[in-house]
Design an enzyme around this catalytic site. Structure first.
Site, PDB file in Angstrom:
ATOM      1  N   ARG A  10      -7.268  32.086  -1.141  1.00 23.88           N
ATOM      2  CA  ARG A  10      -8.254  32.686  -2.057  1.00 23.88           C
ATOM      3  C   ARG A  10      -9.418  33.311  -1.294  1.00 23.88           C
ATOM      4  NH1 ARG A  10      -7.638  28.452  -6.925  1.00 23.88           N
ATOM      5  NH2 ARG A  10      -6.233  29.776  -8.116  1.00 23.88           N
ATOM      6  N   LYS A  55       6.686  22.988 -22.322  1.00 22.00           N
ATOM      7  CA  LYS A  55       6.647  22.964 -23.788  1.00 22.00           C
ATOM      8  C   LYS A  55       6.622  24.350 -24.414  1.00 22.00           C
ATOM      9  CE  LYS A  55       3.988  18.720 -24.250  1.00 22.00           C
ATOM     10  NZ  LYS A  55       2.661  18.238 -24.617  1.00 22.00           N
ATOM     11  N   GLY A 112       0.727  29.178 -12.517  1.00 20.68           N
ATOM     12  CA  GLY A 112       0.695  28.402 -11.278  1.00 20.68           C
ATOM     13  C   GLY A 112       2.054  28.014 -10.723  1.00 20.68           C
ATOM     14  N   GLY A 120      -3.991  30.436 -16.312  1.00 22.01           N
ATOM     15  CA  GLY A 120      -4.320  30.441 -17.736  1.00 22.01           C
ATOM     16  C   GLY A 120      -4.845  31.788 -18.203  1.00 22.01           C
TER      17      GLY A 120
HETATM   18  P1  AMP Z   1       4.334  24.519 -17.426  1.00 21.37           P
HETATM   19  O1  AMP Z   1       3.046  24.080 -16.817  1.00 21.37           O
HETATM   20  O2  AMP Z   1       4.341  24.512 -18.919  1.00 21.37           O
HETATM   21  O3  AMP Z   1       4.851  25.818 -16.859  1.00 21.37           O
HETATM   22  O4  AMP Z   1       5.389  23.390 -17.062  1.00 21.37           O
HETATM   23  C1  AMP Z   1       5.739  23.109 -15.754  1.00 21.37           C
HETATM   24  C2  AMP Z   1       6.311  21.716 -15.674  1.00 21.37           C
HETATM   25  O5  AMP Z   1       7.464  21.618 -16.478  1.00 21.37           O
HETATM   26  C3  AMP Z   1       6.706  21.355 -14.288  1.00 21.37           C
HETATM   27  O6  AMP Z   1       5.904  20.300 -13.840  1.00 21.37           O
HETATM   28  C4  AMP Z   1       8.161  20.946 -14.425  1.00 21.37           C
HETATM   29  O7  AMP Z   1       8.460  19.779 -13.689  1.00 21.37           O
HETATM   30  C5  AMP Z   1       8.314  20.659 -15.895  1.00 21.37           C
HETATM   31  N1  AMP Z   1       9.699  20.828 -16.316  1.00 21.37           N
HETATM   32  C6  AMP Z   1      10.477  21.908 -16.123  1.00 21.37           C
HETATM   33  N2  AMP Z   1      11.717  21.686 -16.584  1.00 21.37           N
HETATM   34  C7  AMP Z   1      11.756  20.430 -17.048  1.00 21.37           C
HETATM   35  C8  AMP Z   1      12.768  19.626 -17.641  1.00 21.37           C
HETATM   36  N3  AMP Z   1      14.006  20.099 -17.838  1.00 21.37           N
HETATM   37  N4  AMP Z   1      12.440  18.382 -18.033  1.00 21.37           N
HETATM   38  C9  AMP Z   1      11.191  17.902 -17.833  1.00 21.37           C
HETATM   39  N5  AMP Z   1      10.177  18.619 -17.283  1.00 21.37           N
HETATM   40  C10 AMP Z   1      10.465  19.863 -16.888  1.00 21.37           C
END
Ligand code: AMP
Length: 395
Positions: A36, A200, A353, A376
């Site tokens: 950065r 999610k 990220g 974000g």
């Molecule tokens: P996000 O911050 O919403 O992009 O989510 C990223 C996180 O989702 C990471 O820490 C991954 O380990 C988790 N993740 C991805 N795929 C899976 C999965 N199949 N089951 C559980 N966690 C997951």
């Protein structure tokens, strides 16, 4: 977007407040990654070629409005001095001693760095007195911290508001981010493929709905894929599912159908019996996941199918990992998708990220057209919102 940029300002002899994102990882006062700081150098140099009366300000971590020297910007000042070959005058307490006086007395080889903005509660509250203190004696305002542009803080909005609009501008990084993400929103060349992964659906619903208005293909991976598969009536074993958010998936399918967007879901999986780093990977070569297993990665047939869509795209946006890529046994799908994105000859943008670190981990970040650093903020921008930190920089 009618953004004021550095070329719109006459810097000569002026006092400048320069908001940067110098939020680097620190451990015991040692900088673990200076990316950065290095990325901020072009904007700093551009201004220093025209005036040396520059006060750099940034946040670092979340000290929550209290002085916590674990989050001091002093080590960042040392690194800045090395990179710029200049003296950095570190101003600790600009609340009692106005720093514009220091700016007035600088030698040509010096510039000012202010201590962590978030040592003052007024920063995140956008407190007027704090803004006035920061803006005192300042002629020009430049913001190059895209990653905090979605926050209406003192340094991102309040200080700018105290100066005439024609005295404010975006720095070079901010300009680049807005151009790259703006091109995804405003005129993506078709076929445009959006790859969404991560934990999610509910976290990403707004950005998915916004991009559904613009894309031709929506590829789903990560944990959120199992909510989609479950909605479609497929067996997902003990995979993570947002059972109470099926309405969101329904909305996505309805919008996709209305706009003729093709949705792609995993057709095979890397599974495990438990959510553990040392869990043994079991490959399931079909869509249905047996009871007792959970999907933690996409499988090779899915990678192949997704790769075909990605290769044939003229524009690609990727956010979120395809599996638990932090664990070696379940990183394959995410690494393969990173490579597929890098191999696409169209315009490719990676934001958020985890997908940025996946692109780095796969060693392909330099083959991607734009790697957005503003997690974000990038997603909120792609939701189609006007971010408060950008709004104050418009003509
Ligand atoms: P996000 O911050 O919403 O992009 O989510 C990223 C996180 O989702 C990471 O820490 C991954 O380990 C988790 N993740 C991805 N795929 C899976 C999965 N199949 N089951 C559980 N966690 C997951």
């Amino acid at each position: 977007m009618n953004l004021r940029t550095l070329q719109d300002l006459d810097f000569v002899g002026k006092k400048v407040f320069l908001r940067l994102d110098l939020n680097v990882p620190l451990k015991n006062g040692v900088i673990k990654d200076d990316t950065r700081i290095r990325e901020a150098i072009p904007t700093i140099k551009y201004i220093l070629e025209r005036t040396n009366k520059v006060a750099i300000a940034s946040h670092l971590g979340r000290p929550d409005g209290e002085v916590d020297l674990n989050y001091s910007l002093e080590p960042v000042g040392v690194r800045l001095a090395e990179l710029l070959q200049r003296d950095v005058v570190f101003v600790n307490d600009y609340m009692t001693e106005p720093y514009d006086q220091v700016l007035g007395q600088l030698d040509p080889q010096q510039l000012v760095l202010l201590e962590n903005l978030r040592f003052n509660a007024g920063e995140t509250k956008n407190d007027l007195d704090f803004c006035r203190q920061l803006a005192r004696g300042i002629d020009l305002y430049v913001n190059d911290a895209f990653g905090t542009a979605h926050r209406a803080h003192a340094s991102t909005v309040g200080v700018a508001d105290l100066l005439d609009p024609n005295r404010r501008a975006a720095g070079l990084l901010m300009e680049k981010e807005i151009q790259a993400l703006g091109s995804i929103l405003n005129h993506p060349e078709a076929p445009f493929t959006v790859i969404m992964g991560g934990a999610k659906v509910s976290d990403k619903i707004a950005v998915i709905l916004s991009l559904l208005n613009r894309c031709n293909h929506l590829i789903i991976g990560g944990a959120m894929a199992y909510t989609f598969l479950k909605y479609k009536g497929h067996a997902v074993g003990s995979s993570k599912v947002e059972a109470d958010r099926m309405d969101l998936v329904e909305t996505i399918f309805r919008n996709a159908e209305a706009r003729r967007v093709q949705i792609h879901l995993p057709i095979d999986h890397g599974c495990a019996a438990a959510f553990k780093e040392d869990a043994v990977r079991e490959d399931i070569a079909e869509r249905a996941i047996p009871a007792g297993l959970m999907g933690l990665d996409i499988g090779p047939k899915t990678v192949e199918a997704y790769g075909r869509v990605i290769r044939n795209s003229r524009t690609v946006f990727w956010n979120g990992p395809m599996g638990v890529f932090e664990w070696k046994a379940f990183a394959q799908g995410t690494m393969d998708i990173a490579r597929a994105v890098a191999a696409c000859e169209g315009r490719t943008v990676v934001g958020g990220g985890d997908s940025v670190s996946a692109a780095n981990q796969a060693g392909v970040a330099d083959k991607i057209s734009h790697v957005s650093t503003g997690g974000g903020a990038a997603l909120e921008f792609l939701e189609g919102r006007v971010l408060p930190g950008i709004k104050v920089l418009l003509k």
